[in-house]
Scaffold this motif. Structure first.
Motif, PDB file in Angstrom:
ATOM      1  N   GLY A 131       0.852  -1.182   0.000  1.00 28.93           N
ATOM      2  CA  GLY A 131       0.000   0.000   0.000  1.00 28.93           C
ATOM      3  C   GLY A 131       0.888   1.232   0.000  1.00 28.93           C
ATOM      4  N   VAL A 132       0.392   2.304  -0.566  1.00 25.45           N
ATOM      5  CA  VAL A 132       1.148   3.555  -0.489  1.00 25.45           C
ATOM      6  C   VAL A 132       0.236   4.635   0.069  1.00 25.45           C
ATOM      7  CG1 VAL A 132       2.936   3.195  -2.236  1.00 25.45           C
ATOM      8  CG2 VAL A 132       0.670   3.956  -2.943  1.00 25.45           C
ATOM      9  N   ILE A 133       0.803   5.446   0.923  1.00 30.64           N
ATOM     10  CA  ILE A 133       0.058   6.561   1.498  1.00 30.64           C
ATOM     11  C   ILE A 133       0.732   7.842   1.011  1.00 30.64           C
ATOM     12  CG2 ILE A 133      -0.703   7.667   3.629  1.00 30.64           C
ATOM     13  CD1 ILE A 133      -0.917   4.971   4.919  1.00 30.64           C
ATOM     14  N   ALA A 134       0.054   8.495   0.056  1.00 29.54           N
ATOM     15  CA  ALA A 134       0.638   9.660  -0.620  1.00 29.54           C
ATOM     16  C   ALA A 134       0.311  10.930   0.154  1.00 29.54           C
ATOM     17  CB  ALA A 134       0.106   9.738  -2.048  1.00 29.54           C
ATOM     18  N   SER A 135       0.745  10.957   1.398  1.00 30.15           N
ATOM     19  CA  SER A 135       0.336  12.047   2.295  1.00 30.15           C
ATOM     20  C   SER A 135       0.873  13.408   1.864  1.00 30.15           C
ATOM     21  CB  SER A 135       0.804  11.727   3.715  1.00 30.15           C
ATOM     22  OG  SER A 135       2.021  11.031   3.695  1.00 30.15           O
ATOM     23  N   VAL A 136       1.915  13.435   1.045  1.00 28.14           N
ATOM     24  CA  VAL A 136       2.476  14.719   0.607  1.00 28.14           C
ATOM     25  C   VAL A 136       2.199  14.952  -0.882  1.00 28.14           C
ATOM     26  CG1 VAL A 136       4.595  16.077   0.357  1.00 28.14           C
ATOM     27  CG2 VAL A 136       4.286  14.600   2.364  1.00 28.14           C
ATOM     28  N   SER A 137       2.531  13.960  -1.724  1.00 31.50           N
ATOM     29  CA  SER A 137       2.448  14.187  -3.169  1.00 31.50           C
ATOM     30  C   SER A 137       1.017  14.189  -3.700  1.00 31.50           C
ATOM     31  CB  SER A 137       3.264  13.122  -3.916  1.00 31.50           C
ATOM     32  OG  SER A 137       2.650  11.854  -3.802  1.00 31.50           O
ATOM     33  N   ASP A 138       0.111  13.508  -2.989  1.00 28.08           N
ATOM     34  CA  ASP A 138      -1.278  13.453  -3.455  1.00 28.08           C
ATOM     35  C   ASP A 138      -2.173  13.330  -2.224  1.00 28.08           C
ATOM     36  OD1 ASP A 138      -3.519  13.269  -5.000  1.00 28.08           O
ATOM     37  OD2 ASP A 138      -3.235  11.171  -5.550  1.00 28.08           O
ATOM     38  N   ALA A 139      -2.150  14.376  -1.409  1.00 24.62           N
ATOM     39  CA  ALA A 139      -2.813  14.320  -0.094  1.00 24.62           C
ATOM     40  C   ALA A 139      -4.307  14.040  -0.255  1.00 24.62           C
ATOM     41  CB  ALA A 139      -2.606  15.630   0.635  1.00 24.62           C
ATOM     42  N   PHE A 140      -4.818  13.267   0.694  1.00 18.93           N
ATOM     43  CA  PHE A 140      -6.231  12.857   0.644  1.00 18.93           C
ATOM     44  C   PHE A 140      -7.055  13.668   1.642  1.00 18.93           C
ATOM     45  CE2 PHE A 140      -4.553  10.604   4.195  1.00 18.93           C
ATOM     46  CZ  PHE A 140      -3.347  10.087   3.731  1.00 18.93           C
ATOM     47  N   CYS A 141      -6.586  14.896   1.940  1.00 18.40           N
ATOM     48  CA  CYS A 141      -7.241  15.723   2.964  1.00 18.40           C
ATOM     49  C   CYS A 141      -8.718  15.983   2.645  1.00 18.40           C
ATOM     50  CB  CYS A 141      -6.508  17.044   3.114  1.00 18.40           C
ATOM     51  SG  CYS A 141      -4.783  16.844   3.573  1.00 18.40           S
ATOM     52  N   LYS A 142      -9.034  16.120   1.376  1.00 19.79           N
ATOM     53  CA  LYS A 142     -10.417  16.478   0.999  1.00 19.79           C
ATOM     54  C   LYS A 142     -11.420  15.425   1.458  1.00 19.79           C
ATOM     55  CE  LYS A 142     -10.062  20.298  -1.676  1.00 19.79           C
ATOM     56  NZ  LYS A 142      -8.979  20.825  -0.840  1.00 19.79           N
ATOM     57  N   VAL A 143     -10.975  14.166   1.564  1.00 15.22           N
ATOM     58  CA  VAL A 143     -11.906  13.120   1.996  1.00 15.22           C
ATOM     59  C   VAL A 143     -11.555  12.594   3.395  1.00 15.22           C
ATOM     60  CG1 VAL A 143     -12.530  12.358  -0.318  1.00 15.22           C
ATOM     61  CG2 VAL A 143     -10.540  11.349   0.786  1.00 15.22           C
ATOM     62  N   CYS A 144     -10.708  13.321   4.094  1.00 12.40           N
ATOM     63  CA  CYS A 144     -10.265  12.856   5.420  1.00 12.40           C
ATOM     64  C   CYS A 144     -11.401  12.989   6.431  1.00 12.40           C
ATOM     65  CB  CYS A 144      -9.066  13.670   5.876  1.00 12.40           C
ATOM     66  SG  CYS A 144      -8.572  13.325   7.575  1.00 12.40           S
ATOM     67  N   ASN A 145     -11.685  11.897   7.134  1.00 16.46           N
ATOM     68  CA  ASN A 145     -12.725  11.942   8.171  1.00 16.46           C
ATOM     69  C   ASN A 145     -12.142  11.604   9.544  1.00 16.46           C
ATOM     70  OD1 ASN A 145     -12.175   9.285   7.900  1.00 16.46           O
ATOM     71  ND2 ASN A 145     -14.242   8.641   7.278  1.00 16.46           N
ATOM     72  N   ARG A 146     -10.848  11.836   9.712  1.00 16.34           N
ATOM     73  CA  ARG A 146     -10.184  11.415  10.946  1.00 16.34           C
ATOM     74  C   ARG A 146     -10.093  12.523  11.983  1.00 16.34           C
ATOM     75  NH1 ARG A 146      -6.668   6.368   9.608  1.00 16.34           N
ATOM     76  NH2 ARG A 146      -8.100   5.644   8.014  1.00 16.34           N
ATOM     77  N   ILE A 147     -10.369  12.145  13.213  1.00 13.86           N
ATOM     78  CA  ILE A 147      -9.935  12.974  14.330  1.00 13.86           C
ATOM     79  C   ILE A 147      -9.204  12.043  15.287  1.00 13.86           C
ATOM     80  CG2 ILE A 147     -11.745  14.734  14.137  1.00 13.86           C
ATOM     81  CD1 ILE A 147     -13.208  13.408  16.416  1.00 13.86           C
ATOM     82  N   ARG A 148      -8.342  12.602  16.077  1.00 18.09           N
ATOM     83  CA  ARG A 148      -7.554  11.778  16.984  1.00 18.09           C
ATOM     84  C   ARG A 148      -7.755  12.238  18.422  1.00 18.09           C
ATOM     85  NH1 ARG A 148      -5.007  12.067  12.151  1.00 18.09           N
ATOM     86  NH2 ARG A 148      -3.844  10.229  11.495  1.00 18.09           N
ATOM     87  N   LEU A 149      -7.781  11.273  19.333  1.00 16.19           N
ATOM     88  CA  LEU A 149      -7.792  11.595  20.763  1.00 16.19           C
ATOM     89  C   LEU A 149      -6.413  11.245  21.296  1.00 16.19           C
ATOM     90  CD1 LEU A 149      -9.464  12.472  23.238  1.00 16.19           C
ATOM     91  CD2 LEU A 149     -10.088  10.076  23.551  1.00 16.19           C
ATOM     92  N   THR A 150      -5.687  12.238  21.784  1.00 19.12           N
ATOM     93  CA  THR A 150      -4.312  11.978  22.211  1.00 19.12           C
ATOM     94  C   THR A 150      -4.302  11.308  23.596  1.00 19.12           C
ATOM     95  OG1 THR A 150      -4.034  14.053  23.416  1.00 19.12           O
ATOM     96  CG2 THR A 150      -3.611  14.105  21.034  1.00 19.12           C
ATOM     97  N   ALA A 151      -3.141  10.795  23.955  1.00 20.79           N
ATOM     98  CA  ALA A 151      -3.005  10.150  25.261  1.00 20.79           C
ATOM     99  C   ALA A 151      -3.237  11.147  26.396  1.00 20.79           C
ATOM    100  CB  ALA A 151      -1.612   9.528  25.379  1.00 20.79           C
ATOM    101  N   GLU A 152      -3.143  12.439  26.094  1.00 20.13           N
ATOM    102  CA  GLU A 152      -3.382  13.456  27.143  1.00 20.13           C
ATOM    103  C   GLU A 152      -4.852  13.839  27.225  1.00 20.13           C
ATOM    104  OE1 GLU A 152      -0.998  15.331  24.604  1.00 20.13           O
ATOM    105  OE2 GLU A 152       0.725  15.692  25.920  1.00 20.13           O
TER     106      GLU A 152
END
Ligand code: SF4
Length: 250
Positions: free
Chosen positions: A167-188
């Protein structure tokens, strides 16, 4: 203890863990028994000296033994996450592809993002996903996995029917931000609406302050409405977040 926490969660939930793999040799069996469904292991090199340099500990053998233990415990498929850095580990792309074929791993090659602890990231250090796929395809012909759901990784399988996958994750060259549905809960206990968020939302303070479920729900919804459109890597107004990937938690 993490194992007990996982065991206490509704077993119908899809629980996955991303780990550096150092404790897997001891923990894989109990994590599987507790109900952990999926396992992602971060591994950027198969060279001991590089591992020592990148991970700041001499533990490659432990991680490899941990992967074996995870397979024996029944985790399948196991994903390996390799962040590809030009000049540091990009000569290992084919070694990782061979490992995927040999052991049945799904190897995810991730473009290097400016979230590294050492602050060595530069645009020149990014190896684009297209380059990674082309290099593997020349040695081990690939074909796209059909019917992929929208996801960060674009997945390929080996055309000769070999086990394992790429698998490839093109986080810089072809960012998928437009369809990103992620939020993160940090350890803090903070919500982060993007990997590159400059500010976080403190849920823990609400929880500790005795907020009602409705108040917490409204707080989370308001945070989601503020989700960033995407990262601005390579743009003049890009601001590097203070937290590194390991502090965010992946
Ligand atoms: S919006 Fe943020 S978290 Fe989502 S893909 Fe883009 S950079 Fe990553």
């Amino acid at each position: 203890d993490l194992t007990a926490m996982i065991a206490g969660i509704d077993p119908s939930l899809d629980i996955a863990m991303t780990t550096n793999g150092i404790l897997l040799e001891e923990k894989a069996k109990s994590l599987k028994a507790a109900g952990l469904k999926r396992l992602n292991v971060s591994l950027d090199t198969l060279h001991s000296d590089r591992f020592k340099d990148l991970a700041r500990r001499d533990a490659l053998d432990r991680v490899l033994r941990g992967l074996t233990a995870a397979r024996q415990a029944g985790f399948s498929p196991i994903k390996l996450n390799m962040v590809v850095m030009r000049g540091r580990n990009d000569d290992e792309i084919l070694d990782f592809a061979r490992l995927a074929r040999g052991e049945g791993y799904e190897v995810r090659f991730i473009e290097f993002m400016p979230l590294d602890a050492d602050g060595i990231w530069s645009m020149d250090s990014v190896v684009a996903s297209r380059e990674i796929i082309d290099a593997i395809d020349r040695e081990f012909p690939l074909e796209p996995v059909p019917d992929q759901q929208p996801a960060p990784a674009t997945r390929f399988r080996f055309r000769d029917g070999s086990q394992g996958g790429i698998g490839v994750i093109a986080s810089v060259s072809d960012a998928f931000c437009k369809v990103c549905n992620r939020i993160r809960l940090t350890a803090e206990g903070h919500l982060r609406t993007c990997l590159f968020s400059i500010q976080e939302h403190d849920v823990k303070a609400l929880l500790r302050g005795g907020a009602s479920d409705d108040e917490i729900r409204d707080f989370v919804a308001a945070a989601v409405w503020q989700k960033e459109e995407g990262h601005k890597i390579g743009q003049a107004d890009f601001v590097r977040p203070a937290k590194t990937m390991s502090q965010i938690g992946g």
